[in-house]
Design a protein around this motif. Structure first.
Motif, short mmCIF file in Angstrom:
data_model
loop_
_atom_site.label_atom_id
_atom_site.label_comp_id
_atom_site.label_asym_id
_atom_site.label_seq_id
_atom_site.Cartn_x
_atom_site.Cartn_y
_atom_site.Cartn_z
N LYS A 153 42.59 40.01 37.03
CA LYS A 153 44.03 39.80 37.23
C LYS A 153 44.84 41.08 36.97
O LYS A 153 44.68 41.70 35.92
CB LYS A 153 44.47 38.69 36.28
N LEU A 154 45.72 41.40 37.90
CA LEU A 154 46.63 42.53 37.70
C LEU A 154 47.90 42.03 37.02
O LEU A 154 48.51 41.06 37.46
CB LEU A 154 47.01 43.14 39.06
N ARG A 155 48.27 42.67 35.91
CA ARG A 155 49.53 42.34 35.25
C ARG A 155 50.07 43.58 34.56
O ARG A 155 49.31 44.50 34.27
CB ARG A 155 49.36 41.19 34.27
N ILE A 156 51.38 43.55 34.31
CA ILE A 156 51.99 44.75 33.73
C ILE A 156 51.57 44.91 32.27
O ILE A 156 51.20 45.99 31.84
CB ILE A 156 53.53 44.69 33.83
N ARG A 157 51.65 43.79 31.52
CA ARG A 157 51.24 43.83 30.12
C ARG A 157 50.09 42.85 29.92
O ARG A 157 49.89 41.98 30.75
CB ARG A 157 52.38 43.34 29.20
N LYS A 158 49.42 42.96 28.78
CA LYS A 158 48.30 42.05 28.54
C LYS A 158 48.72 40.69 28.01
O LYS A 158 47.88 39.86 27.68
CB LYS A 158 47.28 42.71 27.61
N SER A 159 50.02 40.45 27.87
CA SER A 159 50.43 39.13 27.41
C SER A 159 51.62 38.66 28.22
O SER A 159 52.31 39.46 28.86
CB SER A 159 50.78 39.16 25.93
N LEU A 160 51.86 37.35 28.18
CA LEU A 160 53.02 36.73 28.82
C LEU A 160 53.31 37.28 30.21
O LEU A 160 54.43 37.69 30.50
CB LEU A 160 54.25 36.90 27.94
N GLU A 161 52.31 37.34 31.04
CA GLU A 161 52.53 37.96 32.34
C GLU A 161 51.83 37.21 33.46
O GLU A 161 50.63 36.99 33.43
CB GLU A 161 51.99 39.40 32.27
N TYR A 162 52.61 36.82 34.44
CA TYR A 162 52.06 36.18 35.63
C TYR A 162 51.19 37.18 36.38
O TYR A 162 51.44 38.39 36.30
CB TYR A 162 53.19 35.76 36.57
N PRO A 163 50.22 36.70 37.18
CA PRO A 163 49.45 37.66 37.97
C PRO A 163 50.31 38.29 39.07
O PRO A 163 51.11 37.60 39.70
CB PRO A 163 48.35 36.79 38.59
N LEU A 164 50.14 39.57 39.27
CA LEU A 164 50.82 40.27 40.37
C LEU A 164 49.87 40.39 41.56
O LEU A 164 50.27 40.68 42.68
CB LEU A 164 51.29 41.65 39.90
N MET A 165 48.60 40.18 41.26
CA MET A 165 47.52 40.11 42.25
C MET A 165 46.31 39.65 41.44
O MET A 165 46.16 40.05 40.28
CB MET A 165 47.27 41.50 42.85
N SER A 166 45.48 38.81 42.02
CA SER A 166 44.26 38.44 41.28
C SER A 166 43.15 38.13 42.25
O SER A 166 43.40 37.87 43.44
CB SER A 166 44.52 37.25 40.35
N SER A 167 41.92 38.18 41.74
CA SER A 167 40.78 37.90 42.60
C SER A 167 39.76 37.05 41.83
O SER A 167 39.35 37.40 40.73
CB SER A 167 40.15 39.22 43.05
N ALA A 168 39.39 35.92 42.44
CA ALA A 168 38.36 35.03 41.86
C ALA A 168 37.14 35.13 42.76
O ALA A 168 37.26 35.01 43.99
CB ALA A 168 38.87 33.60 41.81
N VAL A 169 35.99 35.36 42.15
CA VAL A 169 34.77 35.52 42.94
C VAL A 169 33.69 34.57 42.42
O VAL A 169 33.45 34.48 41.21
CB VAL A 169 34.26 36.98 42.89
N PHE A 170 33.05 33.86 43.36
CA PHE A 170 31.88 33.05 43.05
C PHE A 170 30.70 33.60 43.86
O PHE A 170 30.87 33.92 45.04
CB PHE A 170 32.12 31.58 43.45
N VAL A 171 29.55 33.77 43.23
CA VAL A 171 28.35 34.17 43.98
C VAL A 171 27.16 33.33 43.53
O VAL A 171 27.02 33.01 42.35
CB VAL A 171 27.96 35.67 43.80
N ILE A 227 33.85 41.28 42.05
CA ILE A 227 32.52 41.17 42.69
C ILE A 227 31.48 41.83 41.79
O ILE A 227 30.40 41.27 41.54
CB ILE A 227 32.50 41.84 44.10
N GLN A 228 31.80 43.02 41.31
CA GLN A 228 30.83 43.74 40.45
C GLN A 228 30.47 42.93 39.21
O GLN A 228 29.31 42.81 38.83
CB GLN A 228 31.40 45.10 40.03
N LYS A 229 31.50 42.35 38.60
CA LYS A 229 31.30 41.58 37.38
C LYS A 229 30.42 40.35 37.67
O LYS A 229 29.48 40.05 36.92
CB LYS A 229 32.67 41.12 36.88
N ALA A 230 30.72 39.65 38.76
CA ALA A 230 29.95 38.45 39.10
C ALA A 230 28.50 38.81 39.44
O ALA A 230 27.57 38.14 39.00
CB ALA A 230 30.61 37.71 40.27
N LEU A 231 28.30 39.91 40.19
CA LEU A 231 26.93 40.30 40.56
C LEU A 231 26.12 40.73 39.34
O LEU A 231 24.94 40.41 39.22
CB LEU A 231 26.96 41.44 41.59
N LYS A 232 26.79 41.43 38.44
CA LYS A 232 26.10 41.87 37.22
C LYS A 232 25.62 40.64 36.44
O LYS A 232 24.49 40.59 35.95
CB LYS A 232 27.08 42.69 36.37
N ASP A 233 26.47 39.65 36.35
CA ASP A 233 26.13 38.42 35.63
C ASP A 233 25.04 37.63 36.34
O ASP A 233 24.19 37.01 35.69
CB ASP A 233 27.41 37.58 35.51
#
Ligand SMILES: Cc1cc2nc3c(=O)[nH]c(=O)nc-3n(C[C@H](O)[C@H](O)[C@H](O)COP(=O)(O)OP(=O)(O)OC[C@H]3O[C@@H](n4cnc5c(N)ncnc54)[C@H](O)[C@@H]3O)c2cc1C
Ligand code: SF4
Length: 332
Positions: free
Chosen positions: A225-243, A321-327
């Protein structure tokens, strides 16, 4: 900012709640955790004469396993989802998405149902009455123009929920009930794609369950998830990946879903297909991530420029994608 006057309905059974929704159809709004709806009411963006609270309905809450699927009742809080070892073991991406919502005080109150059904947002619309009073109403406010896109013929407000993209990446379903009947649909079908009115739930319907099928074989997932701060922040862009695939990293199935990339979560089927049937190299991952760009529908209506969010769709998809493939390659 003051809340407008309203009457509170507090049913104690689901049956009661559904008949109240039917009786006051069109004049009643549901309140679950209240972390979104109360803010909208204070801004005068939602002024229902009746508020139907789910708080006292006991059996609308909890996570259970049943015949190849997990059922999360709609009034379950994000905190319970974050702390559920069942969800974390089976659906990492969903757990990561819940953990990324706002900050702990919100997660403690916010429900999964309310999260999925949160309205789309725009910096020209989610403003005080004073701000909006001086301007002509835009499409989302019932007018005939868009302030974000000059000459735009529709609303481009952004669906910024974290949970729906992750749930959709697992082909999760939603059970919607009304007094005389119920239906179960894919969560992706709960979205209209229209900024003016992003969900297809009826005014007399209640979201009661989220049903997540447990995938077979080796699989993994991730949410970035892209956000300005690490708290109290809606996503400005996000990506969910299933493999899904095998321990060598060969992909059998893949699903990429973007969040905050338009008025509904975007299922990127075409790009997901490019990952299937091979052990994706860095170049394959790079190409798949770049290809999501053609599905991103963003304009300048959030606190960061659309051009930046577009670039970040590539970066965050690549990371997921990288995180899901690694897992996927991990021995379990
Ligand atoms: C400061 C701040 C930061 C935030 N950051 C994020 C974030 O990072 N990511 C994110 O996704 N969200 C964020 N939110 C939005 C919100 O907190 C979450 O979406 C939360 O999960 C909403 O859940 P709730 O139970 O509080 O919903 P409520 O506010 O109670 O309801 C939200 C909507 O859903 C409807 N609804 C709720 N339950 C049902 C049901 N069972 N059936 C039918 N309709 C229903 C309500 O009528 C309302 O329209 C943020 C909010 C704030 C105030
Ligand atoms: S995108 Fe345009 S129509 Fe939609 S809320 Fe923003 S200004 Fe209004």
């Amino acid at each position: 900012m003051r809340l407008p006057p309203f009457e509170v309905l507090e049913p104690v059974t689901l049956k009661n709640a559904l008949s109240m929704l039917e009786k006051h159809k069109g004049k009643v709004k549901v309140i679950a955790g209240g972390t979104e709806i109360v803010g909208l009411m204070k801004l005068g963006l939602s002024v229902p004469p009746y508020i139907l609270s789910l708080r006292k309905i006991k059996n609308l809450h909890g996570i259970k396993k049943s015949e190849g699927q997990i059922i999360i009742r709609s009034n379950t809080t994000l905190r319970e989802i974050i702390e559920s070892s069942l969800i974390n073991d089976l659906f990492k991406g969903i757990s990561q998405a819940a953990n990324s919502v706002a900050a702990p005080p919100i997660q403690n109150r916010a429900t999964i149902g309310g999260n999925i059904l949160q309205n789309s947002r725009c910096m020209y619309y989610n403003q005080s009455e004073l701000f909006r009073d001086g301007l002509k109403p835009c499409y989302k406010a019932g007018g005939d123009m868009c302030r974000a896109v000059k000459g735009g013929n529709r609303c481009f407000s952004v669906y910024q929920g974290d949970m729906a993209p992750a749930l959709i990446s697992f082909n999760a379903k939603a059970k919607l009930e009304k007094s005389a009947s119920s239906r179960t649909i894919l969560i992706s079908d709960l979205f209209t794609g229209k900024g003016e009115n992003p969900h297809s739930i009826g005014e007399n319907e209640l979201l009661t369950d989220i049903i997540i099928p447990i995938p077979k074989g080796q699989y993994s997932s991730a949410y970035e998830k892209l956000r300005i701060r690490k708290s109290l922040e809606y996503p400005l862009m996000s990506s969910a990946v299933f493999v899904s695939g095998n321990m060598n990293g060969e992909v059998i199935d893949a699903r990429i879903v973007l969040g905050a990339a338009g008025s509904s979560p975007k299922i990127i089927d075409k790009v997901s297909k490019a990952l299937k049937g091979k052990k994706p190299s860095n170049k394959d991952i790079e190409e798949a991530s770049e290809a999501v760009l053609q599905f991103v529908e963003v304009v300048d209506n959030l606190p960061v420029p659309a051009s930046y969010r577009r670039k970040m769709a590539i970066i965050y998809t690549k990371r997921a994608i990288q995180k899901a493939l690694k897992d996927l390659r991990k021995d379990r």
